[in-house]
Scaffold this motif. Structure first.
Motif, PDB file in Angstrom:
ATOM      1  N   LEU A   1       0.818  -1.212   0.000  1.00  0.00           N
ATOM      2  CA  LEU A   1       0.000   0.000   0.000  1.00  0.00           C
ATOM      3  C   LEU A   1       0.855   1.266   0.000  1.00  0.00           C
ATOM      4  N   PHE A   2       1.916   1.246   0.793  1.00  0.00           N
ATOM      5  CA  PHE A   2       2.758   2.440   0.938  1.00  0.00           C
ATOM      6  C   PHE A   2       4.059   2.321   0.143  1.00  0.00           C
ATOM      7  N   LYS A   3       4.000   1.501  -0.911  1.00  0.00           N
ATOM      8  CA  LYS A   3       5.179   1.362  -1.760  1.00  0.00           C
ATOM      9  C   LYS A   3       5.507   2.669  -2.453  1.00  0.00           C
ATOM     10  N   TYR A   4       4.486   3.425  -2.775  1.00  0.00           N
ATOM     11  CA  TYR A   4       4.663   4.752  -3.382  1.00  0.00           C
ATOM     12  C   TYR A   4       4.072   5.787  -2.422  1.00  0.00           C
ATOM     13  N   PRO A   5       4.851   6.196  -1.430  1.00  0.00           N
ATOM     14  CA  PRO A   5       4.298   7.061  -0.373  1.00  0.00           C
ATOM     15  C   PRO A   5       3.821   8.413  -0.881  1.00  0.00           C
ATOM     16  N   LYS A   6       4.467   8.961  -1.908  1.00  0.00           N
ATOM     17  CA  LYS A   6       4.042  10.270  -2.405  1.00  0.00           C
ATOM     18  C   LYS A   6       2.621  10.219  -2.949  1.00  0.00           C
ATOM     19  N   GLU A   7       2.316   9.155  -3.704  1.00  0.00           N
ATOM     20  CA  GLU A   7       0.980   9.019  -4.264  1.00  0.00           C
ATOM     21  C   GLU A   7      -0.057   8.823  -3.156  1.00  0.00           C
ATOM     22  N   MET A   8       0.304   8.026  -2.140  1.00  0.00           N
ATOM     23  CA  MET A   8      -0.620   7.791  -1.033  1.00  0.00           C
ATOM     24  C   MET A   8      -0.871   9.073  -0.246  1.00  0.00           C
ATOM     25  N   ILE A   9       0.189   9.808   0.054  1.00  0.00           N
ATOM     26  CA  ILE A   9       0.035  11.062   0.797  1.00  0.00           C
ATOM     27  C   ILE A   9      -0.781  12.063  -0.007  1.00  0.00           C
ATOM     28  N   ASN A  10      -0.518  12.130  -1.312  1.00  0.00           N
ATOM     29  CA  ASN A  10      -1.283  13.042  -2.160  1.00  0.00           C
ATOM     30  C   ASN A  10      -2.766  12.674  -2.169  1.00  0.00           C
ATOM     31  N   ALA A  11      -3.057  11.361  -2.233  1.00  0.00           N
ATOM     32  CA  ALA A  11      -4.453  10.916  -2.211  1.00  0.00           C
ATOM     33  C   ALA A  11      -5.121  11.283  -0.889  1.00  0.00           C
ATOM     34  N   TYR A  12      -4.379  11.136   0.207  1.00  0.00           N
ATOM     35  CA  TYR A  12      -4.899  11.527   1.515  1.00  0.00           C
ATOM     36  C   TYR A  12      -5.195  13.026   1.557  1.00  0.00           C
ATOM     37  N   LEU A  13      -4.267  13.829   1.057  1.00  0.00           N
ATOM     38  CA  LEU A  13      -4.437  15.282   1.092  1.00  0.00           C
ATOM     39  C   LEU A  13      -5.632  15.708   0.245  1.00  0.00           C
ATOM     40  N   VAL A  14      -5.776  15.099  -0.923  1.00  0.00           N
ATOM     41  CA  VAL A  14      -6.925  15.416  -1.780  1.00  0.00           C
ATOM     42  C   VAL A  14      -8.230  15.068  -1.059  1.00  0.00           C
ATOM     43  N   THR A  15      -8.278  13.893  -0.455  1.00  0.00           N
ATOM     44  CA  THR A  15      -9.496  13.465   0.237  1.00  0.00           C
ATOM     45  C   THR A  15      -9.800  14.368   1.424  1.00  0.00           C
TER      46      THR A  15
END
Length: 293
Positions: free
Chosen positions: A62-76
């Protein structure tokens, strides 16, 4: 004798509530435990409350690409906060206008709002309106605008505001206050239970929304968390089917089941933290909204 009956009734009530709370917690415990279990163990033994083969592989993926995950969190988070505040503002303003007895068009507007719950234009006209006319394709507003107003929430808020004594509004008018001043300074503070209840529903709807992103967002920088996880799960399922189609033996090495549970934990964990802050208003608002006509 009455005191004994009261104690027995209270004891039965407390035991029933405790049992109900346990039944509500058990599924979440099972989800967390399964997300920390090896995929092969889930396939062979099923879901278990205590991990017999501990593994964090699902979270690593899930956190293999942390930038994408953090960005998705920020958008949400941005969509949830902005959409909830705007939705509460528009819902409460609309409900206040419809609750005013001196607004002669309130019955006609109420029918207009209610009519939209019975009939709608369908998916294609809605998509054309959002993309061709409003030009909201690949914009932040495309994730906010479709869910800002809900007729059911307007009706609940209107019922709540109708219970506020008319004398409060009349006294404010005598003091020279305008309608917007009355709305912001008197009506909104008195409507905190209803605002908290509807705000929680709006926040949950925005947090869990992925359908609007599927329709209107192709820019990866605007993908909310739910849609990002949805795409990731789809990619994992595609990989698994491709491996099976190619005759690969090691098909259980891709943690699809534990990944689903890990996604559930990641998606629901943060929003659970918001509930304690609005719990007392939530219960009061639901009670009042249920008894008002």
């Amino acid at each position: 004798m009455k005191q004994l009956d009261r104690k027995i009734f209270s004891g039965i009530g407390y035991v029933s509530l405790i049992m109900l709370a346990i039944l509500c917690i058990i599924p979440f415990v099972l989800v967390v435990s399964s997300s920390l279990t090896e995929e092969t163990k889930i396939v062979t033994d099923g879901y278990q409350f205590i991990p017999t083969a501990f593994s964090v592989e699902a979270y690593i993926i899930l956190f293999k690409y942390p930038k994408e995950m953090i960005n998705a969190y920020l958008v949400t988070i941005g969509v949830t906060v902005a959409g909830t505040l705007l939705g509460l503002f528009l819902t409460s303003m609309t409900a206040y206008a419809l609750s005013r007895r001196d607004f002669k068009w309130r019955n006609k507007f109420s029918f207009f709002f209610f009519f939209t719950t019975l009939f709608n234009g369908g998916l294609v006209p809605w998509y054309l309106l959002m993309v061709n006319y409003l030009q909201l394709k690949d914009t932040f507003a495309a994730l906010i605008v479709p869910m800002m107003l809900n007729v059911f929430y307007i009706i609940v808020m209107k019922s709540f505001m109708s219970g506020i004594p008319e004398a409060i509004v009349e006294s404010a008018k005598i003091d020279g206050a305008g309608d917007f001043k009355i709305y912001t300074s008197l009506i909104l503070p008195l409507s905190k239970p209803a605002l908290a209840t509807i705000g929680l529903f709006l926040a949950l709807a925005y947090w869990n929304d992925w359908y609007n992103a599927l329709l209107f967002v192709s820019n990866e920088k605007l993908m909310p968390l739910q849609y990002y996880l949805y795409k990731m799960l789809g990619n994992m399922e595609g990989m698994r089917k491709a491996m099976m189609g190619a005759g690969a033996v090691v098909t259980t090495s891709i943690p699809t089941e534990s990944l689903k549970m890990a996604m559930t934990v990641v998606a629901t964990g943060p929003i659970l933290l918001a509930y304690p802050f609005v719990q007392k208003y939530f219960v009061q608002g639901m009670t009042i909204g249920a008894v008002k006509g």
